[in-house]
Structures are given as structure tokens and as C-alpha cells.
Design an enzyme around this catalytic site. Structure first.
Site, PDB file in Angstrom:
ATOM      1  N   HIS A   1      55.708  46.988  63.952  1.00  0.00           N
ATOM      2  CA  HIS A   1      56.123  47.943  64.983  1.00  0.00           C
ATOM      3  C   HIS A   1      57.130  47.241  65.892  1.00  0.00           C
ATOM      4  CE1 HIS A   1      53.201  50.922  63.684  1.00  0.00           C
ATOM      5  NE2 HIS A   1      52.348  49.910  63.539  1.00  0.00           N
TER       6      HIS A   1
ATOM      7  N   THR B   1      51.678  56.040  66.075  1.00  0.00           N
ATOM      8  CA  THR B   1      51.126  57.211  66.748  1.00  0.00           C
ATOM      9  C   THR B   1      52.166  57.930  67.605  1.00  0.00           C
ATOM     10  OG1 THR B   1      49.056  55.954  66.949  1.00  0.00           O
ATOM     11  CG2 THR B   1      49.210  57.999  68.194  1.00  0.00           C
TER      12      THR B   1
ATOM     13  N   TYR C   1      53.575  58.656  62.198  1.00  0.00           N
ATOM     14  CA  TYR C   1      52.311  59.292  61.806  1.00  0.00           C
ATOM     15  C   TYR C   1      52.493  60.797  61.572  1.00  0.00           C
ATOM     16  CZ  TYR C   1      49.104  55.448  63.244  1.00  0.00           C
ATOM     17  OH  TYR C   1      48.409  54.283  63.362  1.00  0.00           O
TER      18      TYR C   1
ATOM     19  N   ARG D   1      44.340  60.738  64.773  1.00  0.00           N
ATOM     20  CA  ARG D   1      45.616  60.631  65.476  1.00  0.00           C
ATOM     21  C   ARG D   1      46.781  61.175  64.662  1.00  0.00           C
ATOM     22  NH1 ARG D   1      45.322  54.344  66.387  1.00  0.00           N
ATOM     23  NH2 ARG D   1      44.288  54.613  64.366  1.00  0.00           N
TER      24      ARG D   1
ATOM     25  N   ASP E   1      51.085  44.349  60.682  1.00  0.00           N
ATOM     26  CA  ASP E   1      50.928  45.431  61.669  1.00  0.00           C
ATOM     27  C   ASP E   1      51.254  44.907  63.064  1.00  0.00           C
ATOM     28  OD1 ASP E   1      50.484  48.104  62.274  1.00  0.00           O
ATOM     29  OD2 ASP E   1      48.341  47.862  62.584  1.00  0.00           O
TER      30      ASP E   1
ATOM     31  N   SER F   1      49.068  48.608  68.217  1.00  0.00           N
ATOM     32  CA  SER F   1      47.851  48.468  69.011  1.00  0.00           C
ATOM     33  C   SER F   1      46.656  48.372  68.074  1.00  0.00           C
ATOM     34  CB  SER F   1      47.677  49.656  69.961  1.00  0.00           C
ATOM     35  OG  SER F   1      47.506  50.859  69.233  1.00  0.00           O
TER      36      SER F   1
END
Length: 396
Positions: A64, A100, A131, A164, A286, A290
Site C-alpha cells: 500500500h 479499503t 476493494y 469491508r 502488505d 492496516s
């Protein structure tokens, strides 16, 4: 400048023994037991790597890079990845993704960060989308993003089995996969669909349903977080047996492990023991995502940040604690992710490949030096690559 690396123990990731390696124009030009270009009048720099292990630069397929998170409010947004973090972790190739939040984070920002990290010396690519379904893109659709935008190699992370996500239907996911497939065919890219798999009981069933109902091959899908639980690992093993590749997440926390997640290194050992081909397993970090903790009612009760350094930690942990062979563990963060994502010049030490590699200390396996596309980013333990905002003169 030509660079000649001498006397290194080469892992391609297969063990090639002690060799010399010549770098020219950002690529690996020659690998021999002994290379002597002595009297030639050439701009040559010779590095004696006696005692060092030379391995491919790591390929991290889920980072990310613009930050992630936000599940706990605006002040829980995680920070962007820095050049220093990636270089220190030995990651020379990475694929950026949203997660997300595709509202306060944007696909445009992801594109800009992808280009910036590449200009700073890394090889950075990206997934279009997040997502969310329908997929948010730069050009208006997935196919065009793949065809017309060089850094875009696939779409993702599309979330399934997660509260999510957008709860995509089988038809919606089939359309996304079809567009990615055709866009990849036209552009010569993988067109891979990176799938975020949550803790929902449906696990990977949606992927199998798309495969059954629309005859789209399972290898179009690249599900990650498969070490989230033992039950999901079993589902992932079955997915791999039917022809797909599976990805384990290196970043974790003690809290998440206590709730049933497996370390990527342990999941790797268990998948190999179950008969999954080593070529179908990858590990990603990842990083900057978070790492949320949810209570039994689904409410957020804690949050930490994924680390890109976890990639190195987990493949070496697989060797030291789980008796996975050095070459097999190394392949999960080099050759295998490069092949899944269609980055054919990455992930291996071979003539014609990009000169991306790490020099490791043989006993501690700490990262001494990092090269990407023929340029030193870290040398003798010191970072020599800099961003536009670092004005200290460095010698590469």
C-alpha cells in the site's frame, strides 16, 4: 559504467555456486565461474563479494505505497511507503495497491506514487481498482488501464469474504476478470486479479464459482491473506491443487496470531507438506496496510501497520525455523511472484534479466547491498539512493 561482481555465492534462486556476474546497461550481461576483462579500456567497477550470498531482489506483489487503513477514523490512515523502507528491506520490485479506502485515497495518487518510486530507482507497478466494485479506474475501465498505462499490470485488491468489501456477485467478478484477461492479452501483461480474502465463511467459493460458470481459468485470480486461518489455508491448498497460485501475508501482529492467523513461514511449510508445488506459492508484505483487530461483534478494537521488512523476515524464518530449503523459500519472494504478475525480467539471476539483486551476509542473512536495474541503492550497509528531497551528495 559496467559492474563486475566477483566471487559471490549465487542463488538464482537455484544455487549456482560461486560465480562472477557482469552488469551492463542495467541488465545481467554474463555469468561465469570466472570473468576476466582485464586490459580492456572500459568504465568498469569491480566488487569483490567473496563470502557474500547474491540473491535476486525481492518482488513484493502487495504494498500500500500511498498508505492504507482508515478503518478507525481519519487519524488511523497509515503513512506512505518511503524509498528508504523499501531499499532497507531488499525489495527492488513492488506492486502498489489501494485497499479499503478508495475515497480519501485515490487511484490517481497511486499512479503518481508508482511513478515516483520508479524515478527514485525502484521498479514499481500497480493494480487498478481497490476493494470496491464497481472498480474505480484511471481511464474509465479496467481493460483500457491495462492497455494504455504502462505501470498497470492487473486489478485489485478486490475484496471477497470480507465485511469491508462490496460483496461482488459472481457475474460482477467474472466481468472484472474477463476485462483484466483481455486487457492483459492485448498489452502483453499478466492481467492478474489480486483478491483480498477476508475472514468470511465463504472463503474462496466465489472464485471457484466464476471458474465453473464462466470457464475463466483459476490462474487469473491471485488470492492473498491465505494464512489468515488454518481453515482458509486448507481452502487455499485446494485452490492451488486446481491450478491457482496462493499468496501468504508476511506482516502480522502477536494479537492477530493469537486469534488464529499463521505466520507466512509456517503456512509455507504446511502447504509444501500438503503437496502444493513450490512454484504456486508466494509471500507478500502488505506493507503500509492496516492490521486491524476486530472483536467478535466485528467492531474494531486495535490497529497496527504492515511492514515491508516482514518479507525478508518471513522467508528467512521459513529456512531457519521450518526447514524449508533456502532456494524454495527464496523463490516465494523472487521468481514466483514475478511469474504470477508477468514481470518476466524480474525475480531471477540469469543473463538478460534486470540487474536486481541483494548481497546477504552468509550467517545472519542480513542485507548488505541492494542493486536495482544496475544501480546501487544500498552498498556496504549504507543507502546510496536518494529522493528529490534528500540533498546530501551520495556516491552510487
Amino acid at each position: 559504467m559496467l559492474t563486475l561482481i566477483k566471487n559471490a555465492q549465487l542463488f538464482a534462486p537455484r544455487n549456482l555456486g560461486e560465480c562472477d556476474l557482469l552488469v551492463a546497461d542495467g541488465r545481467i550481461a554474463l555469468i561465469e565461474r570466472h570473468i576476466d576483462i582485464g586490459g580492456a579500456s572500459l568504465p568498469l567497477k569491480v566488487i569483490d563479494a567473496k563470502g557474500k550470498l547474491l540473491v535476486p531482489g525481492y518482488v513484493d506483489t502487495l504494498v500500500h505505497i500511498t498508505g492504507g487503513g482508515g478503518e478507525g477514523g481519519f487519524n488511523s490512515r497509515t503513512p506512505e511507503l518511503t524509498l528508504a523502507e523499501a531499499v532497507g528491506a531488499g525489495v527492488t520490485t513492488l506492486v502498489g495497491a489501494l485497499g479499503t479506502d478508495a475515497d480519501t485515497r485515490s487511484i490517481e495518487d497511486l499512479f503518481g506514487k508508482t511513478k515516483a518510486l520508479t524515478e527514485d530507482g525502484l521498479s514499481c507497478y500497480m493494480y487498478t481498482g481497490s476493494y470496491e466494485v464497481p472498480v474505480r479506474t484511471l481511464t474509465g475501465n479496467v481493460r483500457s488501464d491495462l492497455i494504455f498505462l504502462d505501470p498497470v499490470i492487473g486489478v485489485g485488491e478486490i475484496a471477497i469474504a470480507d465485511h469491508r468489501g462490496s460483496q461482488p456477485t459472481v457475474q460482477e467478478l467474472a466481468r472484472i476478470a474477463s476485462d483484466a484477461n483481455v486487457g492483459g492479452m492485448i498489452s502483453g501483461k499478466s492481467g492478474i486479479v489480486m483478491i483480498h480474502v477476508g475472514a468470511g465463511r465463504e472463503q474462496l467459493e466465489l472464485l471457484h464459482q466464476v471458474h465453473r460458470d464462466f470457464e475463466l481459468r483459476l490462474s487469473l485470480f491471485y488470492p492473498t491473506h491465505i494464512n489468515r486461518s488454518r481453515a482458509l489455508l486448507e481452502a487455499g491448498i485446494e485452490f492451488a491443487r486446481k491450478g491457482g497460485s496462493i499468496d501468504f501475508t508476511a506482516s502480522t501482529t502477536e494479537h492477530i496470531l493469537a486469534m488464529g492467523e499463521l505466520r507466512a513461514s509456517e503456512a509455507l511449510a504446511l502447504a509444501l507438506e500438503a503437496g502444493v508445488s513450490e512454484n504456486q506459492i508466494t509471500i507478500s508484505s502488505d506493507a503500509q496496510g492496516s492490521l486491524p483487530h476486530f472483536d467478535q461483534a466485528g467492531r474494531l478494537d486495535g490497529l497496527e501497520i504492515g511492514r515491508i521488512g516482514s518479507l525478508h523476515e518471513e522467508w528467512t524464518r521459513a529456512v531457519r525455523e521450518h526447514q524449508v530449503s533456502f532456494s524454495t523459500a527464496l523463490a516465494t519472494v523472487t521468481r514466483n511472484p514475478a511469474k504470477v504478475t508477468g514481470l518476466h525480467r524480474k525475480g531471477e539471476i540469469a543473463v538478460g534479466k534486470d540487474a536486481d539483486f541483494n548481497l546477504l551476509e552468509p550467517d545472519s542473512l542480513t542485507i548488505d547491498s541492494v542493486m536495482c536495474r544496475g544501480r546501487w541503492l544500498q552498498h556496504n550497509g549504507k543507502r546510496v539512493a536518494k529522493t528529490a528531497f534528500e540533498h546530501v551528495e551520495v556516491e552510487a
